[in-house]
Enzyme design. Structure first.
Site, PDB file in Angstrom:
ATOM      1  N   ASP A  53      12.318   1.383 -16.234  1.00 50.72           N
ATOM      2  CA  ASP A  53      12.171   1.255 -17.371  1.00 50.72           C
ATOM      3  C   ASP A  53      12.256   2.791 -18.311  1.00 50.72           C
ATOM      4  O   ASP A  53      12.969   2.034 -19.587  1.00 50.72           O
ATOM      5  CB  ASP A  53      10.317   1.350 -17.807  1.00 50.72           C
ATOM      6  CG  ASP A  53       9.746   0.833 -19.216  1.00 50.72           C
ATOM      7  OD1 ASP A  53      10.234  -0.185 -19.307  1.00 50.72           O
ATOM      8  OD2 ASP A  53       9.216   2.194 -19.427  1.00 50.72           O
ATOM      9  N   CYS A 103      -7.309  -5.533  -0.998  1.00 49.50           N
ATOM     10  CA  CYS A 103      -7.150  -3.675  -0.710  1.00 49.50           C
ATOM     11  C   CYS A 103      -8.856  -3.417  -1.054  1.00 49.50           C
ATOM     12  O   CYS A 103      -9.415  -3.704  -2.354  1.00 49.50           O
ATOM     13  CB  CYS A 103      -6.015  -3.006  -2.022  1.00 49.50           C
ATOM     14  SG  CYS A 103      -4.405  -3.392  -1.194  1.00 49.50           S
ATOM     15  N   HIS A 104      -9.797  -2.578  -0.082  1.00 44.23           N
ATOM     16  CA  HIS A 104     -10.663  -2.148  -0.080  1.00 44.23           C
ATOM     17  C   HIS A 104     -10.653  -1.081  -1.045  1.00 44.23           C
ATOM     18  O   HIS A 104      -9.357  -0.202  -1.448  1.00 44.23           O
ATOM     19  CB  HIS A 104     -11.235  -1.545   1.083  1.00 44.23           C
ATOM     20  CG  HIS A 104     -11.897  -2.447   1.819  1.00 44.23           C
ATOM     21  ND1 HIS A 104     -10.030  -2.981   2.536  1.00 44.23           N
ATOM     22  CD2 HIS A 104     -12.574  -3.453   2.121  1.00 44.23           C
ATOM     23  CE1 HIS A 104     -10.939  -4.119   3.390  1.00 44.23           C
ATOM     24  NE2 HIS A 104     -12.359  -4.023   3.172  1.00 44.23           N
ATOM     25  N   GLU A 155      -1.657   1.332  -0.252  1.00 42.11           N
ATOM     26  CA  GLU A 155      -0.826   2.151  -1.566  1.00 42.11           C
ATOM     27  C   GLU A 155       0.168   3.349  -1.100  1.00 42.11           C
ATOM     28  O   GLU A 155       0.074   3.125  -1.981  1.00 42.11           O
ATOM     29  CB  GLU A 155      -2.804   3.086  -1.154  1.00 42.11           C
ATOM     30  CG  GLU A 155      -4.381   2.893  -1.254  1.00 42.11           C
ATOM     31  CD  GLU A 155      -4.531   2.010  -0.279  1.00 42.11           C
ATOM     32  OE1 GLU A 155      -5.644   0.708  -0.708  1.00 42.11           O
ATOM     33  OE2 GLU A 155      -4.245   1.104   0.705  1.00 42.11           O
TER      34      GLU A 155
END
Length: 297
Positions: free
Chosen positions: A113, A63-64, A99
Site C-alpha cells: 500500500d 483462532c483463540h 499469528e
C-alpha cells in the site's frame, strides 16, 4: 473453536516470512533513503504487523485469543526483493503459527500500500511458516519406546462389584494414546499391605506403576500412606503439576493427595479415583513425564 481447556501452558514460538518484490531499483532506494511519500515503510509496516499479530483472533474465526508476549520483525533486502521475517512468542495452551503468518501477511500488504504510488508492479509472495516450537509436537521422538505400565485400581466398592471402574479405564486409554503398553490391569481393595505388595511386585517388570483411587480424605483412602514408606525417592514436581493443573479446573483438586516417586527404578504414581480426577491428572503430566525414563534405568 477447538477445545484446548485440557492442554497445559508451554512456551510457543513461531517464525514466519513473506516476500515483497518491487519492479525497479528506485523503489528499493526510496525505502532505504526514507523518501517514500507515505512515510517510513519499514516502521509503518512493522507497526501494522504488531497490531495484526495481537488481533489475529478477530480476523481468523477459529483462532483463540491468546497473550502475545513477544514479537520481532526483521527485514532483509536482496536485489529487488524484501524478505520479511516475524517471530512471535507466547506461553499458552496453543501455538502462534497463524499469528506469525498473519503478521507477515499484513506487513507485506502494508508495504504494498505504501509503495504502490511509486511502483505499480509490486508482487507479494511466498508467505510461509518457517519454524514452530512448543506443544506436544516438539517432544515427539524424545521418549523411550517399549515402555510398560501396570495399572491398579484401589477401591473396596469396585472390588466387590458394587461399582464399575471408569477412572482406571481412562488411564488405560491415556497410556495407549502415549504408546505405553499396559502389561497388567487389576482391581484391589483399599488395603495397605496389598497396595505395597503390588507396588513392589509390578515395579520389577514395568517402567510405570499407576495406582488409581484412595487419594482422598476418607478413612479408607490409604493409598498414599501405603506407598510413602516404600518410595525410594519422591518426585514432588509431578505431584505439584497434577494439583496445579487440577486446581485451575476444579477448586476441590487441592484436597487430592496424589503422590509420585520411584521404586526399583520404576515411576510409581497414585492418582485420584474419580473419573475427572484421573483424566486431569493424566493430561497434566503426559506425555512429558515419560522423559523420566531417559534418566531412570
Amino acid at each position: 473453536m477447538v477445545d484446548i481447556t485440557h492442554k497445559i501452558k508451554s512456551l510457543r514460538v513461531a517464525v514466519a516470512e513473506a516476500l515483497v518484490k518491487v519492479s525497479k531499483q528506485e523503489t528499493i532506494d526510496a525505502i532505504k533513503n526514507n523518501t517514500v511519500p507515505k512515510g517510513n515503510v519499514f516502521e509503518m509496516a512493522k507497526t501494522a504487523g504488531l497490531f495484526a499479530v495481537k488481533n489475529t483472533h478477530t480476523t481468523i474465526p477459529d483462532c483463540h485469543p491468546l497473550p502475545i508476549e513477544y514479537t520481532a520483525v526483521d527485514y532483509e533486502i536482496d536485489g529487488l526483493t524484501v524478505k520479511i521475517t516475524i517471530t512471535v512468542k507466547t506461553v499458552y495452551k496453543t501455538g502462534v503459527e497463524v499469528e506469525a503468518m498473519h503478521g507477515a501477511s499484513v506487513i507485506a500488504l502494508t508495504m504494498y500500500d505504501m509503495l504502490k504510488p511509486i511502483d505499480k508492479q509490486i508482487e507479494i509472495g511466498n508467505i510461509r511458516l518457517v519454524e514452530k516450537k512448543g506443544g506436544k509436537s516438539s517432544y515427539k521422538g524424545r521418549y523411550r519406546d517399549n515402555l510398560k505400565a501396570a495399572v491398579i485400581v484401589c477401591s473396596d466398592a469396585i472390588a466387590k462389584g458394587k461399582k464399575s471402574d471408569t477412572a482406571g479405564q481412562v488411564i488405560l486409554e491415556k497410556l495407549k494414546e502415549n504408546n505405553v503398553e499396559v502389561s497388567t490391569y487389576e482391581i484391589i481393595s483399599d488395603d495397605i499391605e496389598s497396595i505395597r505388595n503390588k507396588a513392589t511386585e509390578f515395579s520389577q517388570n514395568n517402567e510405570l506403576v499407576i495406582f488409581c483411587g484412595g487419594t482422598g480424605l476418607t478413612s479408607r483412602d490409604i493409598t498414599p500412606e501405603a506407598l510413602e514408606p516404600i518410595l525410594e525417592r519422591r518426585v514432588p514436581g509431578i505431584e505439584e503439576a497434577i494439583r496445579s493443573y487440577g486446581q485451575e479446573r476444579m477448586p476441590y483438586a487441592m484436597i487430592s493427595r496424589s503422590i509420585a516417586g520411584t521404586i526399583n527404578g520404576s515411576l510409581v504414581l497414585a492418582l485420584p479415583g474419580s473419573t475427572n480426577g484421573a483424566i486431569e491428572s493424566m493430561d497434566a503430566i503426559f506425555p512429558y513425564v515419560l522423559h523420566i525414563f531417559k534418566v531412570l534405568r
